[in-house]
Motif scaffolding. Structure first.
Motif, PDB file in Angstrom:
ATOM      1  N   LEU A 130      44.187  55.255  60.657  1.00  0.00           N
ATOM      2  CA  LEU A 130      43.075  54.958  59.760  1.00  0.00           C
ATOM      3  C   LEU A 130      42.304  56.237  59.466  1.00  0.00           C
ATOM      4  CD1 LEU A 130      41.622  51.752  61.477  1.00  0.00           C
ATOM      5  CD2 LEU A 130      43.080  51.808  59.462  1.00  0.00           C
ATOM      6  N   ARG A 131      41.833  56.363  58.234  1.00  0.00           N
ATOM      7  CA  ARG A 131      40.958  57.475  57.878  1.00  0.00           C
ATOM      8  C   ARG A 131      39.878  56.949  56.939  1.00  0.00           C
ATOM      9  NH1 ARG A 131      43.406  62.884  58.906  1.00  0.00           N
ATOM     10  NH2 ARG A 131      41.591  63.684  57.776  1.00  0.00           N
ATOM     11  N   ILE A 132      38.656  57.445  57.103  1.00  0.00           N
ATOM     12  CA  ILE A 132      37.521  56.990  56.307  1.00  0.00           C
ATOM     13  C   ILE A 132      36.931  58.176  55.571  1.00  0.00           C
ATOM     14  CG2 ILE A 132      35.205  55.977  56.391  1.00  0.00           C
ATOM     15  CD1 ILE A 132      36.070  54.472  58.890  1.00  0.00           C
ATOM     16  N   GLY A 133      36.576  57.975  54.308  1.00  0.00           N
ATOM     17  CA  GLY A 133      35.959  59.031  53.521  1.00  0.00           C
ATOM     18  C   GLY A 133      34.722  58.533  52.802  1.00  0.00           C
ATOM     19  N   ASN A 134      33.762  59.435  52.611  1.00  0.00           N
ATOM     20  CA  ASN A 134      32.531  59.126  51.887  1.00  0.00           C
ATOM     21  C   ASN A 134      32.494  59.902  50.579  1.00  0.00           C
ATOM     22  OD1 ASN A 134      30.846  57.422  53.779  1.00  0.00           O
ATOM     23  ND2 ASN A 134      31.354  59.151  55.110  1.00  0.00           N
ATOM     24  N   GLY A 135      31.895  59.299  49.573  1.00  0.00           N
ATOM     25  CA  GLY A 135      31.750  59.967  48.290  1.00  0.00           C
ATOM     26  C   GLY A 135      30.365  59.746  47.714  1.00  0.00           C
ATOM     27  N   TYR A 136      29.905  60.727  46.953  1.00  0.00           N
ATOM     28  CA  TYR A 136      28.604  60.616  46.297  1.00  0.00           C
ATOM     29  C   TYR A 136      28.671  61.362  44.972  1.00  0.00           C
ATOM     30  CZ  TYR A 136      23.714  61.424  45.109  1.00  0.00           C
ATOM     31  OH  TYR A 136      22.513  61.488  44.448  1.00  0.00           O
ATOM     32  N   ASP A 137      28.017  60.766  43.955  1.00  0.00           N
ATOM     33  CA  ASP A 137      27.924  61.456  42.678  1.00  0.00           C
ATOM     34  C   ASP A 137      26.654  61.011  41.967  1.00  0.00           C
ATOM     35  OD1 ASP A 137      28.743  63.277  40.778  1.00  0.00           O
ATOM     36  OD2 ASP A 137      29.920  61.815  39.644  1.00  0.00           O
ATOM     37  N   ILE A 138      26.110  61.883  41.156  1.00  0.00           N
ATOM     38  CA  ILE A 138      24.950  61.572  40.339  1.00  0.00           C
ATOM     39  C   ILE A 138      25.099  62.281  39.001  1.00  0.00           C
ATOM     40  CG2 ILE A 138      23.585  63.471  41.322  1.00  0.00           C
ATOM     41  CD1 ILE A 138      21.084  61.685  40.940  1.00  0.00           C
ATOM     42  N   HIS A 139      24.763  61.589  37.917  1.00  0.00           N
ATOM     43  CA  HIS A 139      24.799  62.175  36.589  1.00  0.00           C
ATOM     44  C   HIS A 139      23.482  61.906  35.877  1.00  0.00           C
ATOM     45  CE1 HIS A 139      28.930  63.667  35.879  1.00  0.00           C
ATOM     46  NE2 HIS A 139      29.257  62.802  36.831  1.00  0.00           N
ATOM     47  N   ARG A 140      23.103  62.862  35.062  1.00  0.00           N
ATOM     48  CA  ARG A 140      21.854  62.777  34.328  1.00  0.00           C
ATOM     49  C   ARG A 140      21.970  61.770  33.173  1.00  0.00           C
ATOM     50  NH1 ARG A 140      17.851  66.460  34.305  1.00  0.00           N
ATOM     51  NH2 ARG A 140      19.245  67.963  35.335  1.00  0.00           N
ATOM     52  N   LEU A 141      20.888  61.003  32.939  1.00  0.00           N
ATOM     53  CA  LEU A 141      20.800  60.120  31.789  1.00  0.00           C
ATOM     54  C   LEU A 141      20.266  60.896  30.590  1.00  0.00           C
ATOM     55  CD1 LEU A 141      19.414  56.883  33.469  1.00  0.00           C
ATOM     56  CD2 LEU A 141      21.539  57.026  32.150  1.00  0.00           C
ATOM     57  N   THR A 179      16.582  58.978  40.432  1.00  0.00           N
ATOM     58  CA  THR A 179      17.113  57.717  39.911  1.00  0.00           C
ATOM     59  C   THR A 179      15.976  56.741  39.631  1.00  0.00           C
ATOM     60  OG1 THR A 179      17.495  56.920  42.174  1.00  0.00           O
ATOM     61  CG2 THR A 179      19.351  57.976  41.042  1.00  0.00           C
ATOM     62  N   GLY A 180      14.941  56.755  40.476  1.00  0.00           N
ATOM     63  CA  GLY A 180      13.795  55.881  40.245  1.00  0.00           C
ATOM     64  C   GLY A 180      13.045  56.230  38.978  1.00  0.00           C
ATOM     65  N   ARG A 181      13.034  57.511  38.627  1.00  0.00           N
ATOM     66  CA  ARG A 181      12.374  57.942  37.388  1.00  0.00           C
ATOM     67  C   ARG A 181      13.314  57.840  36.180  1.00  0.00           C
ATOM     68  NH1 ARG A 181      10.719  62.002  41.105  1.00  0.00           N
ATOM     69  NH2 ARG A 181      12.286  63.449  40.261  1.00  0.00           N
ATOM     70  N   GLU A 182      14.497  57.274  36.405  1.00  0.00           N
ATOM     71  CA  GLU A 182      15.519  57.121  35.364  1.00  0.00           C
ATOM     72  C   GLU A 182      15.949  58.446  34.771  1.00  0.00           C
ATOM     73  OE1 GLU A 182      16.035  53.359  33.055  1.00  0.00           O
ATOM     74  OE2 GLU A 182      13.842  53.374  33.173  1.00  0.00           O
ATOM     75  N   GLU A 183      15.965  59.476  35.618  1.00  0.00           N
ATOM     76  CA  GLU A 183      16.533  60.750  35.196  1.00  0.00           C
ATOM     77  C   GLU A 183      18.052  60.736  35.323  1.00  0.00           C
ATOM     78  OE1 GLU A 183      14.646  63.668  37.580  1.00  0.00           O
ATOM     79  OE2 GLU A 183      12.634  63.238  36.834  1.00  0.00           O
ATOM     80  N   GLY A 184      18.551  59.836  36.140  1.00  0.00           N
ATOM     81  CA  GLY A 184      19.989  59.762  36.333  1.00  0.00           C
ATOM     82  C   GLY A 184      20.387  58.488  37.038  1.00  0.00           C
ATOM     83  N   ILE A 185      21.694  58.313  37.222  1.00  0.00           N
ATOM     84  CA  ILE A 185      22.270  57.206  37.988  1.00  0.00           C
ATOM     85  C   ILE A 185      23.165  57.811  39.053  1.00  0.00           C
ATOM     86  CG2 ILE A 185      23.865  55.249  37.900  1.00  0.00           C
ATOM     87  CD1 ILE A 185      22.826  54.593  35.162  1.00  0.00           C
ATOM     88  N   ALA A 186      23.082  57.278  40.261  1.00  0.00           N
ATOM     89  CA  ALA A 186      23.838  57.806  41.392  1.00  0.00           C
ATOM     90  C   ALA A 186      24.714  56.716  41.993  1.00  0.00           C
ATOM     91  CB  ALA A 186      22.899  58.379  42.445  1.00  0.00           C
ATOM     92  N   CYS A 187      25.681  57.150  42.793  1.00  0.00           N
ATOM     93  CA  CYS A 187      26.547  56.190  43.480  1.00  0.00           C
ATOM     94  C   CYS A 187      26.997  56.763  44.813  1.00  0.00           C
ATOM     95  CB  CYS A 187      27.767  55.852  42.621  1.00  0.00           C
ATOM     96  SG  CYS A 187      28.817  54.570  43.354  1.00  0.00           S
ATOM     97  N   HIS A 188      26.965  55.921  45.840  1.00  0.00           N
ATOM     98  CA  HIS A 188      27.532  56.233  47.153  1.00  0.00           C
ATOM     99  C   HIS A 188      28.771  55.364  47.333  1.00  0.00           C
ATOM    100  CE1 HIS A 188      23.759  58.236  48.579  1.00  0.00           C
ATOM    101  NE2 HIS A 188      23.220  57.410  47.698  1.00  0.00           N
TER     102      HIS A 188
END
Length: 406
Positions: A245-256, A386-395
């Protein structure tokens, strides 16, 4: 080296005799080319070499008798190899060309034509070779390709052996970029390191470029290189192979930003303020985070290594198609995806009505069941970018399993 070709289109090989260093190699006697037309060995008055297939079907099939007769009339040189050109054959590699150039003194090529050839012709061949997953009208172009690749590797064809050792596919890595004068051409400058005179720095730059170019253009080769080079205890080493088994994490954010589409999980959404995600590709942060999680699980870096944001081939790319390439890379390494889970952080729009469609699109892309894909949405309570709607992020997180792990 003696090269013999059995072909119904012998004229297809004439250009090789005048083709640059290859033509000079033939003129110098480094290799000699002989082409044999099976039609010359047909025994009926119409010189018939094809017939309708048993059992019916479209097209005509190359008959065995003239091909066998042509092969049996060719002088046999010690260390001979018979190669059958076929889209069903083993994919051609640079290692094959090197093996044939060094281990054999005669190569005999069988070129099919029409709809195909009588199955019994296969018995003449030592190897079946394909130059790609596509079909041509005959085996002449594949045979000419191999002849070119083999002859250039024979001693005396090219100027220096180093030219052959440092090129693409001599190892699993692609060749580094090359530049010549002028130093600046239409605003495109030669990298400063190549003009520095620092040979150590130049060597390091070239090695880095090989890695980056291979990862971006041929992630399959890059993955094989990592397996080959990784020391024991790392991915591809002894302990890496024993893991299940192997586990990986990812994160990304882009500007609106205005004027861009809002794409999440392969779905095009409407933002109340008409905003979309800014990026070189379609900027799908959900899919990007999943790709990073998959790559992270195998210690393969991030998506920027494979799909550089300054590479024009990825401009406007559909991120689901990029995800398919990453999933293929995972499979190439001997793993399968157990499940993935993601949290999208966005104030607006409301994502809940779209999550089912997102899960279905990602599951289809990855070859999974929808219940193996988890997607959740949350806000950041108007805090942070993200709270100020400058972008959207994902984990995102991904679990990989060895196929034997069930």
């Amino acid at each position: 080296m003696r090269l013999d070709v059995v072909s119904l289109a012998p004229e297809a090989f004439a250009p090789l005799l005048g083709l640059g260093v290859i033509g000079r190699a033939f003129a110098a006697g480094i290799a000699e080319l002989h082409v044999h037309n099976p039609r010359d060995f047909a025994t009926d008055r119409y010189r018939k070499v094809d017939d309708i297939p048993y059992g019916g079907g479209a097209g005509m099939v190359l008959k065995p008798e003239p091909v066998f007769a042509a092969v049996e009339a060719i002088p046999v040189v010690p260390r001979r190899r018979v190669l059958l050109m076929s889209p069903q054959g083993k994919p051609l590699t640079q290692a094959d060309l090197r093996r044939w150039a060094s281990d054999y003194e005669q190569l005999l090529f069988l070129c099919g034509h029409y709809e195909g050839f009588d199955e019994r012709i296969r018995s003449l061949a030592d190897e079946e070779v394909s130059i790609g997953d596509f079909v041509l009208t005959g085996g002449e172009l594949p045979a000419a390709t191999i002849i070119n690749g083999v002859v250039r590797l024979r001693p005396g064809t090219v100027g220096t052996q180093a030219c052959l050792e440092d090129e693409s596919h001599s190892t699993l890595l692609l060749e580094h970029p090359h530049y010549t004068r002028p130093a600046d051409f239409r605003g495109m400058a030669v990298p400063a390191v190549l003009r520095s005179g620092d040979h150590g720095a130049i060597a390091r730059w070239r090695a880095e470029q090989q890695l980056q170019r291979t990862a971006a253009r041929r992630p399959d080769l890059h993955a094989r290189w990592l397996v080959q080079e990784a020391p024991a205890g790392q991915t591809g080493g002894h302990h890496g192979r024993s893991m299940q088994l192997r586990i990986g994490n990812g994160y990304d954010i882009h500007r609106l930003v205005p004027g861009r589409p809002l794409i999440l999980g392969g779905q095009t959404l409407e933002h109340p303020a008409g905003l979309g995600l800014d990026g070189h590709s379609d900027a799908d942060v959900l899919v990007h985070a999943l790709m990073d999680a998959l790559l992270g699980a195998l210690s393969l870096g991030d998506i920027g290594l494979y799909f550089p944001p300054d590479d024009p081939q990825w401009k406007g790319a559909d991120s689901l198609q990029l995800l398919q390439q990453v999933v293929a890379l995972v499979a190439e390494r001997g793993w399968r995806v157990g499940n993935v889970d993601a949290v999208v952080v966005a104030e607006r729009p409301k994502l809940k009505p779209h999550i089912t469609a997102m899960r279905a699109a990602i599951a289809t892309c990855m070859g999974l069941d929808p219940d193996q894909v988890g997607i959740k949405a949350t806000t950041n309570e108007q805090l942070g970018p993200t709270g100020r709607e400058e972008g959207i992020a994902c984990h995102a997180v991904a679990l990989l399993q060895r196929p034997s792990a069930g």
